[in-house]
Scaffold this motif. Structure first.
Motif, PDB file in Angstrom:
ATOM      1  N   ILE A 406      -5.093   9.661  -7.745  1.00  0.00           N
ATOM      2  CA  ILE A 406      -5.060  10.154  -6.362  1.00  0.00           C
ATOM      3  C   ILE A 406      -4.710   9.028  -5.403  1.00  0.00           C
ATOM      4  O   ILE A 406      -3.921   9.201  -4.466  1.00  0.00           O
ATOM      5  CB  ILE A 406      -6.419  10.790  -6.004  1.00  0.00           C
ATOM      6  N   ASN A 407      -5.294   7.845  -5.607  1.00  0.00           N
ATOM      7  CA  ASN A 407      -5.050   6.730  -4.698  1.00  0.00           C
ATOM      8  C   ASN A 407      -3.586   6.301  -4.720  1.00  0.00           C
ATOM      9  O   ASN A 407      -3.003   5.985  -3.674  1.00  0.00           O
ATOM     10  CB  ASN A 407      -5.938   5.546  -5.077  1.00  0.00           C
ATOM     11  N   ALA A 408      -2.972   6.304  -5.897  1.00  0.00           N
ATOM     12  CA  ALA A 408      -1.561   5.916  -5.992  1.00  0.00           C
ATOM     13  C   ALA A 408      -0.669   6.907  -5.245  1.00  0.00           C
ATOM     14  O   ALA A 408       0.255   6.508  -4.520  1.00  0.00           O
ATOM     15  CB  ALA A 408      -1.146   5.828  -7.464  1.00  0.00           C
ATOM     16  N   VAL A 409      -0.938   8.200  -5.396  1.00  0.00           N
ATOM     17  CA  VAL A 409      -0.121   9.225  -4.738  1.00  0.00           C
ATOM     18  C   VAL A 409      -0.286   9.159  -3.226  1.00  0.00           C
ATOM     19  O   VAL A 409       0.697   9.195  -2.462  1.00  0.00           O
ATOM     20  CB  VAL A 409      -0.501  10.618  -5.276  1.00  0.00           C
ATOM     21  N   LEU A 410      -1.530   9.052  -2.755  1.00  0.00           N
ATOM     22  CA  LEU A 410      -1.765   9.042  -1.311  1.00  0.00           C
ATOM     23  C   LEU A 410      -1.255   7.754  -0.664  1.00  0.00           C
ATOM     24  O   LEU A 410      -0.817   7.769   0.487  1.00  0.00           O
ATOM     25  CB  LEU A 410      -3.259   9.230  -1.030  1.00  0.00           C
ATOM     26  N   ALA A 411      -1.313   6.636  -1.387  1.00  0.00           N
ATOM     27  CA  ALA A 411      -0.765   5.393  -0.841  1.00  0.00           C
ATOM     28  C   ALA A 411       0.743   5.525  -0.622  1.00  0.00           C
ATOM     29  O   ALA A 411       1.272   5.087   0.413  1.00  0.00           O
ATOM     30  CB  ALA A 411      -1.070   4.229  -1.783  1.00  0.00           C
ATOM     31  N   ALA A 412       1.437   6.130  -1.564  1.00  0.00           N
ATOM     32  CA  ALA A 412       2.884   6.335  -1.411  1.00  0.00           C
ATOM     33  C   ALA A 412       3.182   7.292  -0.264  1.00  0.00           C
ATOM     34  O   ALA A 412       4.119   7.070   0.521  1.00  0.00           O
ATOM     35  CB  ALA A 412       3.472   6.867  -2.723  1.00  0.00           C
ATOM     36  N   ALA A 413       2.391   8.359  -0.147  1.00  0.00           N
ATOM     37  CA  ALA A 413       2.597   9.307   0.952  1.00  0.00           C
ATOM     38  C   ALA A 413       2.341   8.639   2.297  1.00  0.00           C
ATOM     39  O   ALA A 413       3.097   8.835   3.260  1.00  0.00           O
ATOM     40  CB  ALA A 413       1.683  10.516   0.769  1.00  0.00           C
TER      41      ALA A 413
END
Length: 444
Positions: A406-413
């Motif tokens: 989740i952290n990787a996806v939200l950081a990119a977003a």
């Protein structure tokens, strides 16, 4: 129950101020809120809610809070505090009137992320790319050339040493025994702490024989407390279930060696942590998980955008991750990239179309435009640096393997939405300058 929708009927409130009367409509967050297709999230996240129970918080509110958190690199408590103080944050999240108290709790964000998971939250990256394309910050031709690289997303743990882990396991088992009323012969808390201090001092002084003696002392005491607990909970199914996880980690910790084939335990509160060898002099190892990042090769009008981000557990070889990354990227953007640029770590990759992959240092087919684009491969490194320094990928505080994803996806977003906000601010400035010169020329 499904969340309620915030509807604006245009009515005034005697006791509250309308946000549209106290904010600048040309502010970047206001313009970004207008550029995002919010109903898309209602449609995508709707199946995650049931038909009964208390109505959930509005989807735009929760999506907006997480976008703001990762845009500006804030923690959950920080973004909640700023939401109350900042009318632009409230307007971005869909509020109509200014609120002096938040209608949500800090833990609501944690539960909301856990409810959706990585698969649903990828909609934020997809919408960030779609909004950038609608605003002119990203063009379709920018998606034809892609750069893929991997990095390490460190977990929020202390640097692991055998002495710290052994002493931590002794303390955890002692506390668990006290909580469940299991009386131990000795907790080894006092002598264990003394052994930990001595081990650290001996290691600092490079007296490794004495250091190893203290580590052995801790390992023996951990074995004693484990055997004592097993004797006293034998036959009690409830206690055996309560101690099962901690005893399993303690057993694994006692038996692990410096070099072993199976994965070692590096943290007691985050057992999913892996050791990733970087091969760099200033930081040879990092403890967390590997993350694959795909960006545009050329700089789009709005800057470098992240097209795909995914946490990869098990420390896989870079070349073995390329196929899954390209297939998922193709499904997200709706078209397969024509050329993919990678570094030397992708030797022996498993891409769907191997001839479309160009590796740093290779000689085959590298000339003209491809040679220039291959030099642009290094531009992914600053993007990774921004993700780590400004968008919370530098240290992951979310729990478990799901938290890593989740952290990787939200950081990119968050990175993409910040790029888009800066593009909208720059575009507005250019429009105002152009309008100013038109007026000046007419008056002349």
């Amino acid at each position: 129950m499904k969340p309620k929708e915030l509807l604006d009927d245009g009515a005034e409130d005697f006791f509250r101020h309308r946000l549209e009367n106290i904010i600048n409509p040309r502010h970047e967050l206001v313009r970004l809120g207008e550029a995002i297709d919010w109903p898309r999230f209602d449609e995508a996240f709707g199946p995650c809610y049931g038909e009964k129970g208390r109505p959930a918080l509005p989807t735009r509110l929760m999506v907006g809070l997480n976008i703001l958190k990762y845009m500006y690199g804030l923690s959950d408590p920080e973004v909640c505090e700023r939401w109350v103080e900042n009318p632009y944050y409230q307007a971005f999240c869909g509020e109509i009137f200014f609120r002096h108290e938040a209608p949500f709790d800090r833990s609501s964000m944690t539960r909301w992320r856990g409810r959706l998971g990585e698969d649903k939250l990828t909609e934020l990256i997809k919408e960030s790319l779609a909004a950038a394309e609608r605003a002119g910050a990203l063009r379709l031709k920018d998606l034809k050339r892609v750069t893929v690289d991997t990095t390490v997303q460190p977990k929020n743990i202390a640097f692991p040493t055998d002495a710290k882990l052994l002493y931590g396991s002794i303390v955890r088992l002692g506390r668990l025994a006290a909580r469940h009323g299991v009386k131990l012969r000795q907790s080894y808390g006092r002598v264990g702490k003394q052994a930990l201090i001595k081990a650290q001092r001996y290691a600092h002084a490079k007296q490794f024989k004495r250091h190893n003696r203290q580590v052995k002392f801790l390992r023996v005491r951990l074995g004693r407390i484990m055997r004592d607990i097993r004797r006293k909970i034998a036959g009690d199914e409830a206690l055996e279930a309560a101690f099962a996880e901690d005893l399993a980690m303690a057993t694994r910790l006692r038996l692990q060696k410096k070099r072993q084939e199976e994965r070692k335990l590096y943290s007691l509160h985050a057992p999913e942590t892996e050791c990733i060898g970087k091969g760099k002099a200033h930081k040879p190892y990092e403890f967390g998980c590997k993350v694959s990042i795909a960006t545009t090769n050329a700089r789009a009008p709005g800057g470098m955008f992240v097209l795909h981000a995914k946490a990869l557990h098990g420390a896989p070889y870079d070349g073995h991750t390329l196929k899954a990354v390209i297939e998922e990227l193709t499904s997200w953007v709706g078209r397969a990239p024509e050329r993919i640029y990678v570094d030397k770590g992708y030797i022996g990759h498993d891409a769907p179309n191997p001839r479309s992959v160009f590796r740093s240092g290779q000689k085959r087919g590298v000339h003209g435009v491809i040679k220039r684009e291959l030099r642009r491969r290094a531009a992914v490194e600053p993007v990774i640096g921004h993700l780590k320094e400004q968008h919370r990928m530098g240290r992951n505080f979310l729990h478990g393997r799901d938290g890593d994803k989740i952290n990787a996806v939200l950081a990119a977003a968050g990175y993409n939405f910040r790029r888009l906000a800066q593009w909208l601010r720059k575009l507005l400035f250019q429009i105002l300058i152009s309008h100013f010169w038109q007026i000046k020329n007419k008056s002349a």
